[in-house]
Design a protein around this motif. Structure first.
Motif, PDB file in Angstrom:
ATOM      1  N   ALA A 155      86.469  14.810 -42.628  1.00  0.00           N
ATOM      2  CA  ALA A 155      87.756  15.178 -42.254  1.00  0.00           C
ATOM      3  C   ALA A 155      87.642  14.654 -40.743  1.00  0.00           C
ATOM      4  CB  ALA A 155      87.462  16.420 -42.262  1.00  0.00           C
TER       5      ALA A 155
ATOM      6  N   ALA B  18      90.943  15.438 -37.130  1.00  0.00           N
ATOM      7  CA  ALA B  18      92.115  16.139 -36.373  1.00  0.00           C
ATOM      8  C   ALA B  18      92.217  15.547 -34.511  1.00  0.00           C
ATOM      9  CB  ALA B  18      92.365  17.480 -36.357  1.00  0.00           C
TER      10      ALA B  18
ATOM     11  N   LEU C 101      93.976  21.197 -31.983  1.00  0.00           N
ATOM     12  CA  LEU C 101      93.467  22.486 -32.896  1.00  0.00           C
ATOM     13  C   LEU C 101      93.030  23.698 -32.064  1.00  0.00           C
ATOM     14  CD1 LEU C 101      90.112  20.114 -34.601  1.00  0.00           C
ATOM     15  CD2 LEU C 101      92.085  20.994 -35.519  1.00  0.00           C
TER      16      LEU C 101
ATOM     17  N   TYR D 242      88.547  24.736 -46.624  1.00  0.00           N
ATOM     18  CA  TYR D 242      89.062  25.872 -45.303  1.00  0.00           C
ATOM     19  C   TYR D 242      90.643  26.488 -45.746  1.00  0.00           C
ATOM     20  CZ  TYR D 242      88.634  29.236 -41.612  1.00  0.00           C
ATOM     21  OH  TYR D 242      88.062  30.161 -41.174  1.00  0.00           O
TER      22      TYR D 242
ATOM     23  N   VAL E 280      95.801  30.494 -40.234  1.00  0.00           N
ATOM     24  CA  VAL E 280      94.919  30.723 -39.426  1.00  0.00           C
ATOM     25  C   VAL E 280      94.811  30.231 -38.284  1.00  0.00           C
ATOM     26  CG1 VAL E 280      91.827  30.441 -39.035  1.00  0.00           C
ATOM     27  CG2 VAL E 280      93.129  30.760 -41.750  1.00  0.00           C
ATOM     28  N   LYS E 281      94.661  30.901 -37.435  1.00  0.00           N
ATOM     29  CA  LYS E 281      95.418  30.645 -35.543  1.00  0.00           C
ATOM     30  C   LYS E 281      93.805  29.432 -35.298  1.00  0.00           C
ATOM     31  CE  LYS E 281      95.714  33.023 -30.960  1.00  0.00           C
ATOM     32  NZ  LYS E 281      94.617  32.449 -30.545  1.00  0.00           N
TER      33      LYS E 281
ATOM     34  N   TYR F 219      93.617  26.765 -36.367  1.00  0.00           N
ATOM     35  CA  TYR F 219      93.118  25.196 -37.465  1.00  0.00           C
ATOM     36  C   TYR F 219      94.230  24.009 -37.207  1.00  0.00           C
ATOM     37  CZ  TYR F 219      90.704  23.825 -41.358  1.00  0.00           C
ATOM     38  OH  TYR F 219      89.990  22.742 -42.390  1.00  0.00           O
TER      39      TYR F 219
ATOM     40  N   MET G 282      94.999  20.689 -38.988  1.00  0.00           N
ATOM     41  CA  MET G 282      94.342  20.530 -39.914  1.00  0.00           C
ATOM     42  C   MET G 282      94.389  21.959 -41.372  1.00  0.00           C
ATOM     43  SD  MET G 282      90.925  18.674 -40.558  1.00  0.00           S
ATOM     44  CE  MET G 282      90.296  18.500 -39.582  1.00  0.00           C
TER      45      MET G 282
ATOM     46  N   LYS H 115      94.499  19.777 -45.049  1.00  0.00           N
ATOM     47  CA  LYS H 115      93.357  20.468 -46.267  1.00  0.00           C
ATOM     48  C   LYS H 115      94.691  21.482 -47.451  1.00  0.00           C
ATOM     49  CE  LYS H 115      89.716  20.392 -44.262  1.00  0.00           C
ATOM     50  NZ  LYS H 115      88.824  19.414 -45.297  1.00  0.00           N
TER      51      LYS H 115
ATOM     52  N   PRO I 189      83.289  29.312 -42.000  1.00  0.00           N
ATOM     53  CA  PRO I 189      82.662  29.095 -41.488  1.00  0.00           C
ATOM     54  C   PRO I 189      81.656  28.967 -41.353  1.00  0.00           C
ATOM     55  CG  PRO I 189      84.742  30.624 -40.814  1.00  0.00           C
ATOM     56  CD  PRO I 189      84.353  30.416 -41.608  1.00  0.00           C
TER      57      PRO I 189
ATOM     58  N   LEU J 197      79.008  20.356 -36.035  1.00  0.00           N
ATOM     59  CA  LEU J 197      79.238  19.604 -35.240  1.00  0.00           C
ATOM     60  C   LEU J 197      80.794  19.967 -35.492  1.00  0.00           C
ATOM     61  CD1 LEU J 197      78.819  17.415 -33.141  1.00  0.00           C
ATOM     62  CD2 LEU J 197      78.443  15.626 -34.636  1.00  0.00           C
ATOM     63  N   ALA J 198      81.300  19.898 -36.635  1.00  0.00           N
ATOM     64  CA  ALA J 198      82.948  18.878 -35.872  1.00  0.00           C
ATOM     65  C   ALA J 198      83.286  20.674 -35.949  1.00  0.00           C
ATOM     66  CB  ALA J 198      83.161  19.232 -37.732  1.00  0.00           C
ATOM     67  N   ALA J 199      82.541  22.133 -35.920  1.00  0.00           N
ATOM     68  CA  ALA J 199      83.139  23.331 -36.152  1.00  0.00           C
ATOM     69  C   ALA J 199      83.400  23.594 -34.794  1.00  0.00           C
ATOM     70  CB  ALA J 199      82.744  24.534 -36.634  1.00  0.00           C
TER      71      ALA J 199
ATOM     72  N   VAL K 274      86.725  23.927 -33.163  1.00  0.00           N
ATOM     73  CA  VAL K 274      88.182  24.517 -33.194  1.00  0.00           C
ATOM     74  C   VAL K 274      87.989  25.985 -32.776  1.00  0.00           C
ATOM     75  CG1 VAL K 274      89.132  25.744 -35.056  1.00  0.00           C
ATOM     76  CG2 VAL K 274      87.759  23.684 -35.952  1.00  0.00           C
TER      77      VAL K 274
HETATM   78  C1  LIG Z   1      90.035  28.370 -36.750  1.00  0.00           C
HETATM   79  C2  LIG Z   1      89.186  28.097 -37.708  1.00  0.00           C
HETATM   80  C3  LIG Z   1      87.689  29.109 -37.338  1.00  0.00           C
HETATM   81  C4  LIG Z   1      86.986  28.250 -38.859  1.00  0.00           C
HETATM   82  C5  LIG Z   1      87.256  27.257 -38.132  1.00  0.00           C
HETATM   83  C6  LIG Z   1      86.356  26.482 -40.159  1.00  0.00           C
HETATM   84  C7  LIG Z   1      85.912  24.979 -40.617  1.00  0.00           C
HETATM   85  C8  LIG Z   1      85.468  24.397 -39.372  1.00  0.00           C
HETATM   86  C9  LIG Z   1      85.204  22.887 -39.277  1.00  0.00           C
HETATM   87  C10 LIG Z   1      86.103  21.867 -40.339  1.00  0.00           C
HETATM   88  O1  LIG Z   1      85.527  20.566 -40.004  1.00  0.00           O
HETATM   89  C11 LIG Z   1      86.224  20.024 -39.256  1.00  0.00           C
HETATM   90  C12 LIG Z   1      86.477  18.354 -38.673  1.00  0.00           C
HETATM   91  C13 LIG Z   1      86.868  17.819 -38.348  1.00  0.00           C
HETATM   92  C14 LIG Z   1      87.573  18.745 -37.274  1.00  0.00           C
HETATM   93  O2  LIG Z   1      88.459  17.833 -36.315  1.00  0.00           O
HETATM   94  C15 LIG Z   1      87.370  17.870 -34.848  1.00  0.00           C
HETATM   95  C16 LIG Z   1      86.534  17.923 -34.732  1.00  0.00           C
HETATM   96  C17 LIG Z   1      85.423  17.743 -33.481  1.00  0.00           C
HETATM   97  C18 LIG Z   1      85.560  17.086 -32.971  1.00  0.00           C
HETATM   98  C19 LIG Z   1      86.687  16.476 -33.053  1.00  0.00           C
HETATM   99  O3  LIG Z   1      87.991  16.056 -32.467  1.00  0.00           O
HETATM  100  N1  LIG Z   1      88.390  16.539 -34.133  1.00  0.00           N
HETATM  101  C20 LIG Z   1      87.634  19.675 -37.400  1.00  0.00           C
HETATM  102  C21 LIG Z   1      86.508  20.784 -38.381  1.00  0.00           C
HETATM  103  C22 LIG Z   1      86.594  22.572 -41.142  1.00  0.00           C
HETATM  104  O4  LIG Z   1      88.212  21.940 -41.200  1.00  0.00           O
HETATM  105  C23 LIG Z   1      87.325  24.577 -41.149  1.00  0.00           C
END
Ligand SMILES: CCCCCCc1ccc(Oc2ccc(Oc3cccc(O)n3)cc2)c(O)c1
Length: 255
Positions: A94, A96, A101, A146, A153-154, A156, A159, A163, A191, A195-197, A200
Motif C-alpha cells: 500500500a 499514499a 495522511l 484496516y 479513523v482520524k 487515515y 488510505m 482500503k 495498528p 515502517l509504513a505506520a 500515519v
Molecule cells: C490513524 C490510523 C492509525 C492506525 C494506522 C494503521 C495502519 C498502519 C500502516 C498502514 O499501512 C500503510 C501503508 C502505506 C502508507 O503510506 C505511506 C507510509 C509511509 C510513507 C508514505 O509516504 N506513505 C500508509 C499506511 C495501514 O494501512 C494502517
C-alpha cells in the motif's frame, strides 16, 4: 503446525524489513512447511530480504514494481517457468502521499488519490488476474486492510478510501476466482508499528487508545496476523472467501 502447508508454493509481496507484516506472515507460513517466493520493490528492500531469508535455504525473490503491468506479467511468466504451480499469494502492499495522511481528507489531491488507489488497490486486481492461471490446484489470496476502510479513523483519510475499495475488490475477485477454487480474503489488522505506520499521523494516539479500550486490552502483535494468514492459506479455511477477518484484539466491535 509444521506440515499444514507442506508442498505449497506461496508468493509473498511486500516485505520491506523485519517489522513488516509480510515478514511475520512469511515466518508463520515457513514454520508450517510452505515453500516461499518473495517480491520486493527497490534494492534496499531486496537487500533486507536477502538478509532476512538467509537461513531459509533456497528462496526465490524477484523485483516487482506493482504500478507496472509489464512487471507483473513478467513476474508471473517467470514464476510459471521456475515454480510451476502456485497455491497462495500474500499481498501486503500500500502507499499514499504522507502529506495526505493527516489533516482534512477534502484536501486530497487528484494524483495523490489515484496513486493510493493504483498501488494499494489496483495492484491486487492485476496480481490476482496474472496469478489465477498458475493456481491450477486452487488456492488462497490474502491482502491487508484496516478499520479505517470501514469507518472514519482520524488522519487515515485517502488510505481509508483505498482500503474501502480494496475490501470491495476482495469480494468481486472472490466471485471471479471462486469457480476455480481460489479464495480471496482480507485480514484487517490492528495498528502495528511498521515502517509504513511511520507515515500515519498520531499513530501512537490510536495505539494507546486500543491498549486502553480493546476487549483484549492490548495492541495487535504481527505474529497474530501471521497465524491468521496461515489459517487462510490452509485447508482449515476452505469454506471462507470474500471475507474480512479482524485481528485487532476486538477493537472494531466498539462504537
Ligand atoms: C490513524 C490510523 C492509525 C492506525 C494506522 C494503521 C495502519 C498502519 C500502516 C498502514 O499501512 C500503510 C501503508 C502505506 C502508507 O503510506 C505511506 C507510509 C509511509 C510513507 C508514505 O509516504 N506513505 C500508509 C499506511 C495501514 O494501512 C494502517
Amino acid at each position: 503446525m509444521e506440515s499444514l502447508l507442506k508442498g505449497k508454493n506461496i508468493l509473498i509481496m511486500g516485505v520491506a524489513n523485519k517489522r513488516s507484516i509480510a515478514w511475520a506472515i512469511a515466518e508463520s507460513l515457513y514454520k508450517a512447511g510452505a515453500r516461499l517466493i518473495f517480491t520486493y520493490q527497490g534494492e534496499k528492500f531486496g537487500k533486507n530480504l536477502k538478509e532476512l531469508t538467509a537461513d531459509m535455504g533456497e528462496v526465490l525473490m524477484y523485483s516487482c514494481d506493482v504500478t507496472k503491468d509489464e512487471e507483473i506479467k513478467d513476474l508471473f511468466q517467470r514464476l510459471k517457468e521456475e515454480v510451476g504451480t502456485l497455491h497462495g499469494v500474500v499481498h501486503s502492499i500500500a502507499h499514499a502521499k504522507v502529506e495526505e495522511l493527516t489533516g482534512k481528507y477534502a484536501n486530497t489531491s487528484r494524483d495523490g488519490y489515484l496513486m493510493a488507489q493504483n498501488i494499494s488497490v489496483y495492484s491486487l486486481v492485476a496480481v490476482a488476474r496474472e496469478a489465477e492461471p498458475l493456481m491450477t490446484e486452487g488456492g488462497s489470496i490474502v491482502t491487508m486492510t484496516y478499520l479505517g476502510g470501514e469507518r472514519v479513523v482520524k488522519n487515515y483519510n485517502v488510505m481509508g478510501v483505498a482500503k474501502a475499495a480494496l475490501e470491495s475488490s476482495v469480494k468481486y475477485l472472490a466471485n471471479d476466482l471462486g469457480p476455480n477454487g481460489i479464495r480471496v480474503n482480507a485480514i484487517s489488522a490492528g495498528p502495528i508499528r511498521t515502517l509504513a505506520a511511520k507515515g500515519v499521523s498520531d499513530f501512537n494516539t490510536i495505539l494507546h487508545e486500543i491498549q486502553e479500550k480493546a476487549p483484549l486490552r492490548r495492541a495487535t502483535d504481527a505474529s497474530e496476523v501471521g497465524d491468521t494468514a496461515l489459517f487462510l492459506m490452509s485447508h482449515l479455511s476452505r469454506g471462507i472467501t470474500g471475507e474480512v477477518i479482524h485481528v485487532d484484539s476486538g477493537y472494531h466491535i466498539l462504537g
